[in-house]
Design a protein around this motif. Structure first.
Motif, PDB file in Angstrom:
ATOM      1  N   ASN A 170      39.292  28.051  28.684  1.00 44.97           N
ATOM      2  CA  ASN A 170      39.074  29.499  28.733  1.00 44.97           C
ATOM      3  C   ASN A 170      39.971  30.267  27.761  1.00 44.97           C
ATOM      4  N   SER A 198      44.227  37.312  33.699  1.00 46.02           N
ATOM      5  CA  SER A 198      43.228  36.625  32.893  1.00 46.02           C
ATOM      6  C   SER A 198      42.439  37.642  32.063  1.00 46.02           C
ATOM      7  N   ARG A 236      39.265  37.983  29.303  1.00 39.80           N
ATOM      8  CA  ARG A 236      38.102  37.264  28.762  1.00 39.80           C
ATOM      9  C   ARG A 236      37.592  37.873  27.465  1.00 39.80           C
ATOM     10  N   PRO A 257      35.716  27.316  24.717  1.00 38.01           N
ATOM     11  CA  PRO A 257      36.222  27.591  26.077  1.00 38.01           C
ATOM     12  C   PRO A 257      36.713  26.364  26.826  1.00 38.01           C
ATOM     13  N   TYR A 258      36.265  25.170  26.431  1.00 37.34           N
ATOM     14  CA  TYR A 258      36.613  23.966  27.193  1.00 37.34           C
ATOM     15  C   TYR A 258      37.460  22.962  26.418  1.00 37.34           C
ATOM     16  N   GLU A 276      43.885  32.708  30.190  1.00 39.59           N
ATOM     17  CA  GLU A 276      43.967  32.921  31.634  1.00 39.59           C
ATOM     18  C   GLU A 276      45.283  33.557  32.041  1.00 39.59           C
TER      19      GLU A 276
END
Length: 961
Positions: free
Chosen positions: A510, A552, A554, A479-480, A525
């Motif tokens: 993300n 976005s 997820r 995610p980062y 996103e």
């Protein structure tokens, strides 16, 4: 040996997945609690009904209580007693029974409920009857039950049926009106009165609490203490079961048929028990399952097939027909991270460990009964589950495990395991990649069991999101950090390539990889992205961009029907592909209830979708969810106007709010509307839109707001319209309320008439004033014109005077010039005369001096010549000619006026007019000064001038007529 075998059989029997006595279903619908602080009435509600518009009514301790999905309203009886019973008539009258009071509420044209008492139609000695416990509308009659009598009302009169002992129950079942008397048993009403159906001995004096349809010719009869019976013809047969034996002890206060051969029993000590036709427990709702308390006084199934409960303290709503249920594997409400059905057992991974429960063979697993038990050796955080090669694999904070016989056995430890991804889809699976906290571990299949085979070299990131594409390349997202593609390299090593925002992704943060329809996708996103192998970059996935847009995303999951489930900003949605056109459906019931950051969706089939939640799991029967949405309806519940105080225009209970137009005085500053929809189990899914026709043409944006206020509306007729829609996009017809804002007093018709009259008078006086002003202006204009003419004349006169003056000056100059010439001539004559006189004198002296006579004669001759008058006369004629030109024919006029005047006198007048001196005149006339004086005297006498008159002035005044 035989004994040991028997024990093993019994143990095996208890391990089989059959329902144990008293077990509840694993899935339970939401229970909404309404305390007295919420609804603002008494603690207890004794009966519940619903009208044709969907409004729920409660017989409450403090009056008739109504609820429309958003607003509660209390309507007390005139004597402020407890309302024990309520029933809705075919005429939509709301019949109520209190203590020594019975009657009905009905809506006025302005929508307010007003009460009409029927007590006055009773005979005087029958008006003390205590509490009215039951009300039934049978054919055209209204029946009220008290303990000691049943009152039948028709056409403003009552017929009274006294109890032999005591009436304990009255109700309608099928087409019969039935009642219970302790001494006479069950009775049915007919035109001749009440006739016995079942004798009292069969009930043993136990009061009846409900009679419900059971079969074609039979009914289910509930009693307070002795259980449940089947009533058919003239017989009673008790239903017996272990579950009913327990329920009988809790005392059955009320009952309701909920469909499908199931019945809901409201008990005194154990909440609501749902049983089937045979008395077996299907489901229960107690304080453990969310009720406020276990003492249920009344129960009602509404039109949406949800349950309303009147409790001993409060009101509860059970969304019984909801397609969404809650599953709590253990009582502490731990978060749900993973779920899987393996060998007909549901495994639920939570933050506290792994739990399991056997599933019954029911289409909707939420109705499977059982109790969760914890799998041994799994205490702690569970991350993932997988069923591969008929083996259950568990991803845990402490490592990877296999689960068998409700016990977990470790595969490897030392690092947490997230997930299990098979290398291929063929069976059996030979290699499984496990995403861990520190990379990817390998599990290989050996002799039917998975064994740890080391770690995949080349990647050391946490691999929570992992997928394998068609080329068997491994994709990992962090995610980062971005997205990694893991590629086999030389020497058995693997190389990873990192893709970030520089490689087509909208952001480095993300990003989550998923495998949908055998294709690896990245939820970002800015929507869903796919990898372009030729370009070596990511690009927006056209199909998903068109379907889901650039919002976005997820989480992505594909179900068995090809529908794509997704999570967007804590909202659960599904791209339903069951029809030709893909439809986006959101499930707002779960908004902000899912586990944020660790979202989980497990679609088994259309009837069983498991969702990870902050507290346990949610179960969705998606097939039912799409089918059971009720028809949409919206109501305008109240209209109020405000200034310094408020006033109710519309009470919200009229059948149609659009049938009348209400007039509102202009001095009321604000108009406030309250509206709602009686879809009690769908409130989270509803949005409203409104407009005020006559003030605005466009509809407002959709929102959950249920009120609207307008301020300072101008005078005119308005139509407030509101509609509701659900999460599937279906809209209701608009509810309409019409009203008219009256104009202020200064804009009413009579004031307009006064205005017209005043305007007419004003116009008349204005006309008169204008006429007068016109005349004044005309007079002023005329005066001004006269003044201007006068000034103009003055200017003309001035110009003429100036012209005359100029002419006069010119003439004067000419006169002066002529006079100068005349004077010159006169002086010339004078000088000439003097010269001649002198010459004569000299000649005379010369004569004296000359002795020659001839010379003397010549001189005398010369003197004579000089003395001749001809030449003098010619000079005079020349002089008079010029003189008359200068003095306007003075001499001619003088001659005409005074014909007797002599030529010498004319000469004298001319010389006098020229204002010559006496001496000058004497020289000109060649006479002495004395002679001039004498001539002047004579002239005065001839002209008739007195001595006082100046001779010069007189001569100047002589002009031609």
């Amino acid at each position: 040996m035989n004994r040991l075998l028997t024990i093993k059989k019994w143990l095996l029997l208890f391990c089989l997945p059959f329902p144990a006595f008293g077990q509840n279903t694993i899935g339970l619908p939401d229970v909404i609690n309404y305390s007295k602080l919420v609804y603002g009435a008494g603690l207890q509600s004794w009966e519940i009904r619903q009208d044709n518009r969907g409004i729920i009514y409660f017989a409450n301790n403090e009056g008739l209580l109504s609820y429309d999905g958003h607003y509660w309203n209390l309507h007390p009886l005139p004597n402020r007693t407890i309302v024990r019973s309520v029933e809705i008539g075919t005429d939509q009258h709301i019949y109520t029974g209190g203590q020594d009071e019975l009657g009905f509420f009905s809506p006025r044209p302005d929508g307010r409920l007003v009460y009409t008492s029927l007590t006055g139609y009773l005979p005087e000695n029958d008006r003390s009857f205590g509490d009215v416990w039951d009300i039934c509308i049978y054919k055209k009659d209204i029946f009220f039950r008290t303990n000691n009598r049943i009152l039948r009302y028709r056409d403003q009169s009552f017929t009274i049926y006294p109890a032999v002992s005591e009436w304990s129950y009255m109700g309608i079942c099928g087409d019969r009106l039935l009642a219970h008397d302790y001494k006479n048993g069950i009775l049915a009403y007919n035109t001749n009165g009440w006739s016995q159906v079942v004798s009292a001995e069969l009930l043993s004096g136990d009061p009846v609490t409900g009679i419900l349809p059971y079969g074609r010719d039979s009914s289910l009869l509930t009693t307070l203490k002795t259980g449940i019976y089947i009533l058919s013809a003239a017989s009673l047969r008790k239903i017996s079961s272990p579950d009913l034996a327990r329920i009988e002890k809790d005392r059955i206060y009320a009952s309701a048929e909920i469909g499908g051969g199931w019945y809901a029993l409201a008990t005194n000590n154990n909440g609501v028990q749902i049983i089937d036709r045979n008395g077996n427990l299907v489901q229960r709702f107690t304080k453990t399952e969310g009720l406020q308390n276990n003492n249920v006084l009344s129960i009602f199934l509404d039109r949406q097939r949800n349950l309303w409960l009147g409790l001993d303290n409060g009101i509860d709503f059970i969304a019984y027909n909801s397609a969404i249920k809650r599953i709590s594997p253990y009582s502490q409400d731990g978060s749900g991270y993973a779920a899987l059905i393996h060998r007909d057992i549901l495994y639920a991974g939570t933050s506290a460990g792994l739990y399991s429960v056997p599933l019954q063979a029911v289409p909707d697993y939420s109705f499977s009964k059982g109790e969760f038990s914890q799998v041994a050796n799994t205490t702690g955080q569970v991350w993932g589950l997988a069923s591969l090669n008929n083996k259950l694999l568990l991803g845990h904070h402490e490592g990877a495990f296999t689960v068998e016989n409700n016990k977990a056995t470790p595969l490897f430890a030392g690092t947490g395991a997230w997930n299990f991804i098979p290398q291929n889809e063929t069976y059996p699976v030979n290699r499984v990649y496990t995403g861990t906290y520190r990379g990817i571990s390998i599990l290989d299949n050996g002799n039917g069991n998975f064994l740890a085979a080391g770690e995949l070299p080349g990647i050391e990131e946490s691999c929570r999101f992992l997928a394998i594409d068609r080329q068997n390349l491994i994709w990992v997202s962090h995610p980062y950090h971005g997205v990694y593609r893991v590629i086999p390299g030389p020497g058995g090593r693997y190389e990873s390539k990192l893709y970030t925002a520089a490689d087509g992704l909208p952001s480095t943060l993300n990003n989550h990889v998923y495998k949908i329809n055998n294709e690896v996708l990245v939820a970002t996103e800015k929507g869903v992205y796919e990898f372009d192998a030729k370009a070596g970059r990511f690009r927006p996935a056209a199909f998903y961009q068109e379907l889901l847009g650039t919002q976005s995303i997820r989480y992505l999951k594909e179900d068995t029907e090809g529908n794509i489930w997704f999570i967007h900003d804590k909202q659960l949605g599904v791209a339903d592909r069951s029809e030709k056109k893909v439809q986006l459906i959101y499930l707002p019931e779960l908004n902000n209830k899912m586990l944020s950051g660790f979202e989980f969706i497990y679609p088994v089939n259309n009837r069983n979708i498991f969702i990870g939640g902050e507290k346990g799991f949610f179960h969705i029967n998606y097939e039912k969810y799409k089918k059971t949405l009720p028809s949409l309806q919206v109501m305008i519940r109240s209209v109020r106007i405000f200034n310094r105080r408020d006033s109710l225009l519309y009470g919200g209970y009229a059948a149609d709010s659009s049938q009348r137009t209400t007039a509102v005085a202009h001095n009321w500053g604000s108009v406030h509307f309250d509206y709602s929809s009686p879809l009690f189990g769908q409130q989270a899914n509803l949005e409203y839109s409104y407009r005020l026709r006559g003030f605005e043409n466009s509809w407002s944006d959709w929102s959950a707001k249920t009120d609207k206020e307008y301020t300072h509306l101008p005078a005119g007729t308005y139509h407030f319209e509101v509609k509701v829609r659900n999460n599937l996009g279906n809209e209701s017809p608009a509810a309409v309320y019409s009203f008219r804002i009256l104009p202020p007093w200064y804009q009413t018709y009579w004031t307009y008439a006064v205005y017209l009259l005043l305007a007419t008078i004003g116009v008349y006086y204005l006309y008169r004033w204008q006429i007068r002003k016109f005349h004044q202006q005309q007079e002023k204009y005329e005066e001004e014109q006269k003044r201007l003419q006068y000034l103009h004349q003055l200017e003309i006169n001035k110009a003429e005077n100036e012209l005359v003056a100029l002419r006069n000056e010119k003439l004067q100059a000419e006169v002066d010039f002529k006079n100068s010439e005349l004077a010159t001539n006169a002086m010339h004559l004078v000088q000439k005369g003097e010269l001649l006189t002198k010459i004569k004198a000299e000649l005379n002296q010369l004569i004296k001096a000359v002795d020659n006579e001839k010379a003397v004669g010549e001189i005398k001759k010369m003197i004579r010549v000089l003395g001749e008058d001809e030449k003098m006369d010619k000079d005079w004629e020349h002089f008079t000619h010029h003189f008359d030109k200068v003095h306007s024919d003075f001499l001619v006029v003088l001659k005409e006026k005074y014909p007797g005047i002599t030529p010498n006198e004319l000469k004298l007048c001319a010389y006098l007019r020229m204002n010559l001196s006496t001496k000058e005149i004497a020289q000109l006339m060649n006479i002495s000064v004395r002679g001039v004086e004498i001539s002047r005297y004579r002239l005065r006498k001839k002209l008739g001038i007195s001595s006082e008159t100046n001779l010069f002035d007189f001569l100047i005044s002589i002009k031609a007529d």
